[in-house]
Write an enzyme that holds these catalytic residues in place. Structure first.
Site, short mmCIF file in Angstrom:
data_model
loop_
_atom_site.label_atom_id
_atom_site.label_comp_id
_atom_site.label_asym_id
_atom_site.label_seq_id
_atom_site.Cartn_x
_atom_site.Cartn_y
_atom_site.Cartn_z
N GLY D 10 30.86 42.27 42.83
CA GLY D 10 30.81 42.04 44.28
C GLY D 10 32.21 42.05 44.86
O GLY D 10 33.11 41.40 44.32
N ARG D 20 47.47 46.28 46.22
CA ARG D 20 48.80 46.60 46.75
C ARG D 20 49.88 45.91 45.93
O ARG D 20 50.91 46.51 45.60
CB ARG D 20 48.87 46.13 48.21
CG ARG D 20 50.27 46.15 48.83
CD ARG D 20 50.20 45.59 50.24
NE ARG D 20 51.48 45.50 50.90
CZ ARG D 20 52.26 44.41 50.88
NH1 ARG D 20 51.91 43.35 50.20
NH2 ARG D 20 53.41 44.42 51.54
N ARG D 78 28.63 47.64 40.22
CA ARG D 78 28.11 46.88 39.07
C ARG D 78 27.55 47.94 38.12
O ARG D 78 26.84 48.84 38.56
CB ARG D 78 27.02 45.92 39.51
CG ARG D 78 27.50 44.90 40.54
CD ARG D 78 26.41 43.89 40.86
NE ARG D 78 26.68 43.18 42.10
CZ ARG D 78 27.37 42.03 42.17
NH1 ARG D 78 27.83 41.47 41.08
NH2 ARG D 78 27.58 41.43 43.33
N GLY D 108 35.09 39.08 39.10
CA GLY D 108 34.63 37.74 38.76
C GLY D 108 34.18 37.62 37.32
O GLY D 108 34.67 38.35 36.45
N ASP D 109 33.25 36.74 37.04
CA ASP D 109 32.89 36.45 35.65
C ASP D 109 32.28 37.68 34.96
O ASP D 109 32.58 37.95 33.79
CB ASP D 109 31.98 35.22 35.55
CG ASP D 109 30.69 35.36 36.34
OD1 ASP D 109 30.61 36.28 37.18
OD2 ASP D 109 29.78 34.56 36.12
N GLY D 110 31.45 38.43 35.68
CA GLY D 110 30.88 39.64 35.08
C GLY D 110 31.95 40.63 34.69
O GLY D 110 31.91 41.25 33.62
N THR D 111 32.92 40.78 35.56
CA THR D 111 34.03 41.69 35.29
C THR D 111 34.81 41.25 34.05
O THR D 111 35.22 42.09 33.23
CB THR D 111 34.97 41.70 36.52
OG1 THR D 111 34.20 42.10 37.66
CG2 THR D 111 36.13 42.66 36.32
N THR D 132 36.73 37.05 43.59
CA THR D 132 35.32 36.71 43.84
C THR D 132 35.27 35.63 44.90
O THR D 132 36.12 34.73 44.92
CB THR D 132 34.63 36.20 42.56
OG1 THR D 132 33.41 35.54 42.94
CG2 THR D 132 35.47 35.22 41.79
N ASP D 134 33.16 33.35 45.01
CA ASP D 134 32.43 32.19 44.50
C ASP D 134 33.31 31.03 44.07
O ASP D 134 32.85 29.90 44.00
CB ASP D 134 31.54 32.61 43.31
CG ASP D 134 30.37 33.48 43.75
OD1 ASP D 134 30.00 33.41 44.93
OD2 ASP D 134 29.84 34.23 42.91
N ASP D 136 34.28 30.18 41.22
CA ASP D 136 33.61 29.50 40.11
C ASP D 136 34.29 29.73 38.76
O ASP D 136 33.71 29.42 37.73
CB ASP D 136 32.14 29.93 40.04
CG ASP D 136 31.99 31.43 39.85
OD1 ASP D 136 33.00 32.15 39.98
OD2 ASP D 136 30.87 31.89 39.59
N GLY D 177 26.28 31.98 46.82
CA GLY D 177 26.53 31.05 45.72
C GLY D 177 25.30 30.85 44.85
O GLY D 177 24.56 29.91 45.05
N ARG D 178 25.09 31.76 43.90
CA ARG D 178 23.88 31.67 43.09
C ARG D 178 23.92 30.53 42.09
O ARG D 178 22.92 29.88 41.83
CB ARG D 178 23.67 32.99 42.34
CG ARG D 178 22.77 33.89 43.17
CD ARG D 178 22.47 35.21 42.51
NE ARG D 178 22.55 36.22 43.56
CZ ARG D 178 22.64 37.51 43.37
NH1 ARG D 178 22.70 37.99 42.15
NH2 ARG D 178 22.70 38.35 44.37
N GLN D 261 29.84 37.37 54.61
CA GLN D 261 30.84 36.56 53.90
C GLN D 261 31.72 37.39 52.94
O GLN D 261 32.74 36.90 52.47
CB GLN D 261 30.13 35.47 53.09
CG GLN D 261 29.32 34.53 53.93
CD GLN D 261 28.27 33.79 53.13
OE1 GLN D 261 28.55 32.77 52.53
NE2 GLN D 261 27.05 34.33 53.10
#
Lengths: 329, 329, 329, 329
Positions: D10, D20, D78, D108-111, D132, D134, D136, D177-178, D261
């Protein structure tokens, strides 16, 4: 047809939106657009914009995502050398060599004076688009950039009001407008300023000081005076000095907004206006018009001779100075 | 004179600016203003605003620093009970007991229908001010709140474009407008959306899907479709389902902007319009007018019979759907 | 307990959010809050805020909807008379007569100097909250107002970049900061300025001109130089004059942002910080602390002696001047 | 050295600023940067960014004026196919063929899970940057994009508060925010919401309804409840249904902020953070680090093993749920 487009003079938010509209209106009608960089100076130097369509050509993709951006991707300039017989001839030759059939200059009164002069040396069609934050052109209810410049000034004054209230101060806020009070007056009304000083109205500092005393007696914690840079008082700093000689009942501060008013993402109003006028300019050229400005009056697109747009300064909206006064009670 | 003022129906940014203008225009002319809270419901309950001037009175100080605030300090409501003979009689009695000579209701078509009904039970003057984000009233070029609602929607779509581009997606964005596509169309033009779906135009989902295919072939990385909530497609979610049945070449996402469009500090345009119309409503009352809406057409304040304002939906601006189409290339 | 709260010195966005937090944290714990208007000057005059709870009391409702507003509803002032033995005694007596057990002054180094002096004449507890856009206090990672002032300056420079690019100019933008370059440096990094001039680093105009030449050769269309008002170059106007003596390859313009930086709705960061610190100040008082500032370091609320906060200027973040340099290539 | 950079998952505001920074930090140190488009999917397809430096190379000029833009000019995606042994091998080969020595994935975490998996198939260095909304991830006080997402949500709720107050309503506002309530909690505190529902805390609808009753009795005209999409109540719409079964003393409305957002120009905080971390990632690679994330804790850049960043969800800031409760009185 092959259309040329350029931006000239002080830049205004919405110039990019107008450019995009010119390019896409032309493309959807099968015409080419040559982007001329750096205004009339760039025209004299055959300084053209490149895209994936080839040298000098502006493609629909080359204007993607510029509608919402301030400034102009073609750059702008002020170019005194252009307004000479030699300069005009050089420019006319450059247009001919590039195969341009019609030119769309985006700018204000100086730009249109240049266009009128160019028309005496060049046989192509010329339709101007009004791009200036001053809103001082006849023949259009609003110029491209005015709405955004007012929005920026109002946003700044909303912030200044916070600190003015906290410290119970008077702020003199200078906005752009050398010959015209449109920006100052609209800003003052929208920002709930108590007083506006505009070139069109002569008011002496003593009268302003008396009005400030009166407002103090009404219980105003803070005062905002919007001053057009071209006001006969000499701008915010000069007026502040005069007020300090009178018996001003507030501590005062001065802010000159300056070039901030020229930038920023255009308002929805400027985006729609720029889009309509760029498109209308292209369609007017296709219809054979020349020597005109594309404007909007009473919601309709219209053409007005370029000379008429700068023949006199557009008068301030009726009754709005009195309206501001009634609101400051 | 003693004027009553209230806000009714869905709130719109600029209602506070209009209130302030009514109060200050009245004060500068020596008239009292009674603030009626919670619209027609509050009127039936004699629910009045208090200030340091005493019960029910709105002083110039009581409207300080509200011009820039969204919503309405008087609160608003929708009140079906008002539109009954009993309700109207209760309201008329409340106005008489409070000594109100004239009423200024700020709202949209429902508010003006109520005003017309009230006029059959009450002898005082009534001048309405157009406060609605829908811009669907005849007799004024713009309603108070429309400019801000467009600005908010455009700001949201500018943000959505960022993420749409990053992921090469199609977004369906639903804006308010049950019967009217003004907000959707202006938003689409200003936000460089590719397609707008409005109640005034019937387009089927297959045609939209075909257009999306065409835009894909032009190299568009992302697509924004603005959908009025009252569009015959059934809103953004329903249209998304239909597109997914066609062969849509983009991953899609849906966003419903909702009540965000009703809030926020009003734009400079709405602030100036609200200020002009509130002032003009007061002056019209002093001049003896009644049963009219204060509107602005071609830059001039004007009066139009309340019944006329909601007799038909105000048509969309000419040629702008075609303009949007030409820009999406 | 009965707590007093005041704002003093230059106002900062977030002071209202801090006030609200003090009032509500106290109320939720069963304590009274007396709002003191106009800082130390108001304290000397026993100038108290009124609410529906009675003279001088701030109720939870009296701070509704102020979190998002710039400035301070208590007003602020600078008051040299306070910092005299007589002034301090008058203030101490006013606090005692009002039955105040503890004072929460919100402000910067001048405010805290005053608080330290007051502590020698008054036996009550004092916990300060850091409210200043300068971010120059030791003992907290950020002061309330800094984030918003940076945001405002960055927003202005984003606009200036548009016009700088259009005309290929160099802008010198002066931001606040008499003794401290925090605001200038953070603004420069966030606004992608090419150069920052701060009081903490001595760089001569010749070196700056050389750097500008180098940037020109890299192909930069426009240059932004952020200048702290307290930089040894003498501010943006003075530096502009020096650059014009060197051989500057760009046309230049100067903008002084001024008091705009003090106003505006606080950023989310300032709102959360102000809320945390106001609450923590109340809890610290209940715990018996005094003579301390409520700060936040590494995400945790902490207390630091008031004297320590202004003992030296807080140093600039490490390596960020070099970082700015690396980014300008 | 030759560095590769990509954005994955995301998108988050500030990804462009980070890009940059990577490009310019590398250039100022003499290294090449290959821009990989469309995340891991693009990596598998050797889908590279072009600039005037040649195929695949990102020049300092190619990242001009992107710091302030939302989204990512490299696009994101993704890509489940990447996380297979075959996919990872394809990606490793693509990196080797392009001569990439080190990879900087921004996400983020998936990355980061993908990066850890890639490290088993590829010998180059990998340093991740946390992009991200999130917030988190462990190992950094803030992720790039969080500040902007909070700012956007707060701006929306400030608007909703206007209309909520006007109509005396309760709004349920769903934010992203899942698995994490960071965004919901910070938004609630900054927007003066009365209640926040987050995945980390179990609260039943009955307790919320009781709290709403209590707030009503305190005189609250309007209520804002911020709901994280991943809250166990099932989001704003589901919670609204539950509240309507209880005896809710307000009319309610629901708004789902959604992808708004993710977009928008990054805040100053995100711009500075992204700039610092991109630069630090490059310097860390030059220093020989690998398998780490570049984070910022307590104001200092730091490295943390990629596995650790997503080992558990980052806990909510201590005491802030109680703080929100104390503020709602």
């Amino acid at each position: 047809m092959r259309l040329g487009v350029l931006c000239s003079g002080g830049d205004a938010p919405g110039m990019n939106a107008c450019l995009r509209s010119v390019v896409r209106a032309a493309a959807s009608d099968g015409h080419d657009v040559i982007g001329i960089r750096r205004g009339y100076e760039g025209l004299m130097n055959a300084d053209f914009f490149d895209s994936e369509l080839g040298v000098g050509k502006m493609s629909p993709r080359s204007v993607s995502h510029i509608l919402e951006r301030g400034g102009t991707i073609l750059n702008s300039s002020r170019c005194p050398a252009f307004a000479t017989p030699e300069g005009l001839k050089v420019a006319a030759d450059a247009l001919d060599r590039a195969g341009v059939d019609a030119l769309i200059p985006i700018g204000g009164d100086g730009t249109f004076r240049g266009a009128v002069a160019l028309a005496e040396h060049w046989k192509g069609q010329i339709i101007g688009c009004p791009g200036t934050i001053d809103n001082d052109l006849l023949g259009t209810d609003a110029t491209i950039g005015f709405s955004t410049a007012v929005a920026t000034a109002v946003d700044c004054i909303d912030k200044l009001r916070d600190t003015a209230e906290s410290h119970e101060r008077l702020f003199l806020v200078e906005v752009m407008g050398r010959h015209s009070g449109h920006l100052a007056l609209a800003t003052a009304l929208a920002a709930s300023a108590e007083i506006a000083c505009v070139p069109e109205e002569i008011v002496d500092a003593v009268a302003i000081a008396a009005r400030v005393q009166e407002l103090r007696s009404l219980g105003k914690q803070s005062i905002i005076i919007v001053v057009a840079e071209g006001d006969e008082q000499g701008g915010a700093v000069a007026l502040n000095e005069k007020l300090s000689l009178a018996d001003c009942p507030y501590a005062t501060r001065t802010v000159i907004l300056g070039h901030i008013q020229r930038g920023g993402s255009p308002t929805a109003e400027d985006r729609v206006l720029a889009t309509r006028l760029g498109d209308f300019a292209v369609r007017s050229i296709v219809d054979g018009a020349t020597g005109m400005m594309a404007g909007e009056t009473c919601g309709h697109c219209c053409l007005v001779p370029l000379e008429d747009t700068f023949s006199t300064h557009r008068p301030l909206p009726e009754h709005q100075i009195e309206l501001l006064d009634r609101m400051s009670c």
